[in-house]
Enzyme design. Structure first.
Site, PDB file in Angstrom:
ATOM      1  N   SER A  70      -9.350  25.613   6.484  1.00 31.70           N
ATOM      2  CA  SER A  70     -10.612  25.772   7.203  1.00 31.70           C
ATOM      3  C   SER A  70     -10.595  26.707   8.402  1.00 31.70           C
ATOM      4  CB  SER A  70     -11.132  24.415   7.654  1.00 31.70           C
ATOM      5  OG  SER A  70     -11.762  23.799   6.570  1.00 31.70           O
ATOM      6  N   SER A  73     -14.215  25.036   6.640  1.00 40.57           N
ATOM      7  CA  SER A  73     -15.252  24.324   7.362  1.00 40.57           C
ATOM      8  C   SER A  73     -15.514  24.871   8.756  1.00 40.57           C
ATOM      9  CB  SER A  73     -14.869  22.848   7.467  1.00 40.57           C
ATOM     10  OG  SER A  73     -13.694  22.691   8.263  1.00 40.57           O
ATOM     11  N   LYS A 113     -14.985  24.333  18.048  1.00 41.47           N
ATOM     12  CA  LYS A 113     -15.466  23.608  16.860  1.00 41.47           C
ATOM     13  C   LYS A 113     -15.909  22.204  17.256  1.00 41.47           C
ATOM     14  CE  LYS A 113     -14.134  22.579  12.060  1.00 41.47           C
ATOM     15  NZ  LYS A 113     -13.112  22.727  11.019  1.00 41.47           N
TER      16      LYS A 113
HETATM   17  N1  GLN Z   1     -12.187  23.175   2.044  1.00 34.57           N
HETATM   18  C1  GLN Z   1     -11.204  22.141   2.126  1.00 34.57           C
HETATM   19  C2  GLN Z   1     -11.899  20.804   2.037  1.00 34.57           C
HETATM   20  O1  GLN Z   1     -13.041  20.804   1.773  1.00 34.57           O
HETATM   21  C3  GLN Z   1     -10.423  22.278   3.403  1.00 34.57           C
HETATM   22  C4  GLN Z   1     -11.169  21.809   4.592  1.00 34.57           C
HETATM   23  C5  GLN Z   1     -10.409  21.926   5.853  1.00 34.57           C
HETATM   24  O2  GLN Z   1      -9.398  22.626   5.956  1.00 34.57           O
HETATM   25  N2  GLN Z   1     -10.883  21.207   6.863  1.00 34.57           N
HETATM   26  O3  GLN Z   1     -11.342  19.766   2.219  1.00 34.57           O
END
Ligand code: GLN
Length: 485
Positions: free
Chosen positions: A178, A154, A79
């Site tokens: 995410s 994400s 990532k």
């Molecule tokens: N979807 C969640 C957010 O937008 C979690 C994102 C994540 O775990 N990095 O913050």
């Protein structure tokens, strides 16, 4: 031989050990697959094919010398918020589009020590804020099961790369879901360990009390192997836990007869698709047939508050963490202003995307003098209540089982103009993140031809039982390594 990209990491390891093929041949097969699919999936922000082949040659030397470990020579997607020396690392943001890190993150050091091969830096929502990868400044990733749909986020690039065969395994990061949510939407396995298991040294920060890197793979054994590789104490991260991680591979293939499973009723709410509900109910029957004791009478009453708590704490921490992007030290820099202040303001106005700005405003407001007690402090108190509810539940149960996401993959664009609908996609993953307990998502079937994810949540530092339950389920259902198409 050209189909080597279809293997799991452990199958590929066996093949290389038996000299059926080399790490270079395996990497070439994955790079050919990238050439064939990447236009349609866009799983990567930066590809590193030359580096991958060089690392594969080093891996072959390790095999020849008898010093190979389970990840040696395994093509891996990383990532793009994981800092890699000399390889551009953007966190999905325009503000870092020219950032070449001068050092390696702890997790990348561990990968290199194991001899893994990096295929490239995976696409992601900007600064990991999002649930669909549509907030990447470098374009959307497409779900390999259907290119009109999102891969989740994400870590959508990391999940899509594994599902498409553009890597055998990957690293994502989980702040509020995410790793698990994109794993669920792409039909692969994702594991978020107990907070503190994996060092945050060299991870571009979003919400520091929540952020954690973890594996995404084609089956449970692969994610256990990857977590073994990247976890462990690191003095460079003050929240890195000194507790030694037990050998997770020890939990593979173990009987789960008598295991106590709690099913919290707050996870079965309006908004869950009927196909998701049906697959999760079938999964519970599978666990029952494997001899587990299922209790559906469990209540975790604070579950519904996890979303509000998360969307106060994560943006608050983000507003502090993102203050460093001022165009002075590194990254994008606007220089045509009349004053230093104007340059800083314009750097941030032009460098950050809409969602990131929304989070910074939310966080700055929640931390401001007049509202700190009402929002941030209150959220921290409710966070403790959520922790306590999990701790009490794990006095009775070995693991909890829930859906990972209320829906299967949704169309690209469907939730872009409705932040709340986007946030709601994480209702089932947020509570474990807020508490810091380990949680895994694995495929449990299809709904309308799209993968459904099952979430298994464990007690603090008890990744072992999570792996044990997940592996037994996977073996019983044959859901390991099913790729789209
Ligand atoms: N979807 C969640 C957010 O937008 C979690 C994102 C994540 O775990 N990095 O913050």
């Amino acid at each position: 031989m050209s189909d080597l990209w279809r293997l799991t990491a452990h199958e590929a390891h066996e093949g290389m050990r038996a000299r059926e093929f080399s790490a270079v041949e395996l990497t070439e097969s994955v790079l050919e697959r990238v050439d064939a699919c990447e236009n349609a999936t866009h799983a990567y922000i930066t590809l590193t094919p030359e580096l991958a082949l060089e690392q594969a040659r080093e891996a072959d030397v390790k095999f020849a010398a008898g010093s190979a470990t389970p990840l040696t020579g395994i093509p891996t997607a990383v990532k793009d918020l994981i800092v890699t020396r000399g390889v551009r690392t953007t966190a999905g943001s325009k503000i870092l589009d020219n950032f070449i890190p001068p050092y390696d993150s702890h997790v990348y050091e561990q990968l290199r020590r194991a001899g893994a091969v990096m295929v490239g830096k995976a696409n992601m929502d900007e600064f990991a804020m999002g649930s669909s990868t549509e907030f990447s400044a470098f374009g959307t990733t497409h779900n390999p099961w259907n290119h009109d749909l999102v891969p989740g986020g994400s870590s959508g690039g990391s999940a899509a790369a594994v599902a498409a065969g553009e890597a055998l395994i990957s690293l994502g990061s989980d702040t509020g879901g995410s790793i698990r949510q994109p794993a669920s939407l792409c039909g692969v396995v994702g594991l978020d360990a107990t907070y503190g298991r994996v060092s945050r040294y060299g991870i571009i920060a979003f919400g520091s009390s929540l952020d954690q890197v973890g594996p995404i793979g084609r089956d449970v054994e692969d994610v256990a192997t990857m977590l073994d590789c990247i976890s462990g104490h690191d003095p460079r991260d003050s929240t890195s836990n000194p507790e030694p991680m037990p050998d997770l591979r020890h939990y593979l293939g173990r009987d789960i007869r008598g295991m106590k499973i709690g099913v919290p009723r707050e996870y079965f709410i309006a908004g869950m698709e009927p196909g998701v509900k049906a697959r999760v109910e079938e999964a519970l029957k599978t666990f029952e047939s494997l001899g587990c004791e299922i209790d559906t009478d469990l209540s975790l009453p604070s579950t519904e508050h996890a979303l509000a708590v998360y969307y106060l704490i994560a943006p608050s921490e983000a507003s502090a963490n993102l203050a460093r992007y001022d165009g002075v030290k590194y990254g994008y820099s606007y220089r045509d202003g009349e004053s230093m202040w104007e340059n800083m303001e314009q750097t941030r106005a032009r460098g950050f995307g809409e969602e990131v700005k929304r989070r910074i405003m939310l966080g700055t407001y929640a931390l401001s003098a007049g509202y700190y007690d009402a929002y941030y402090l209150k959220a921290q108190k409710v966070r403790t209540v959520i922790n306590d509810e999990f701790a009490a539940a794990f006095k009775k149960y070995d693991v909890l089982v829930t859906p990972t996401s209320p829906t299967v993959a949704f169309p690209i664009g469907a939730k872009m103009n409705d932040p709340y609908a986007m946030y709601l996609n994480d209702v089932y993953t947020l509570p474990a993140s807020v508490a810091g307990v380990p949680a895994l998502s694995l495929p449990c079937g299809l709904s309308d031809g799209l993968p459904v994810g099952l979430q298994i949540i464990g007690n603090f530092f008890d990744e072992g039982h999570v792996i044990q339950a997940a592996h037994a389920f996977e073996q019983a259902t044959g859901w390991a390594n099913r790729l789209p198409g």
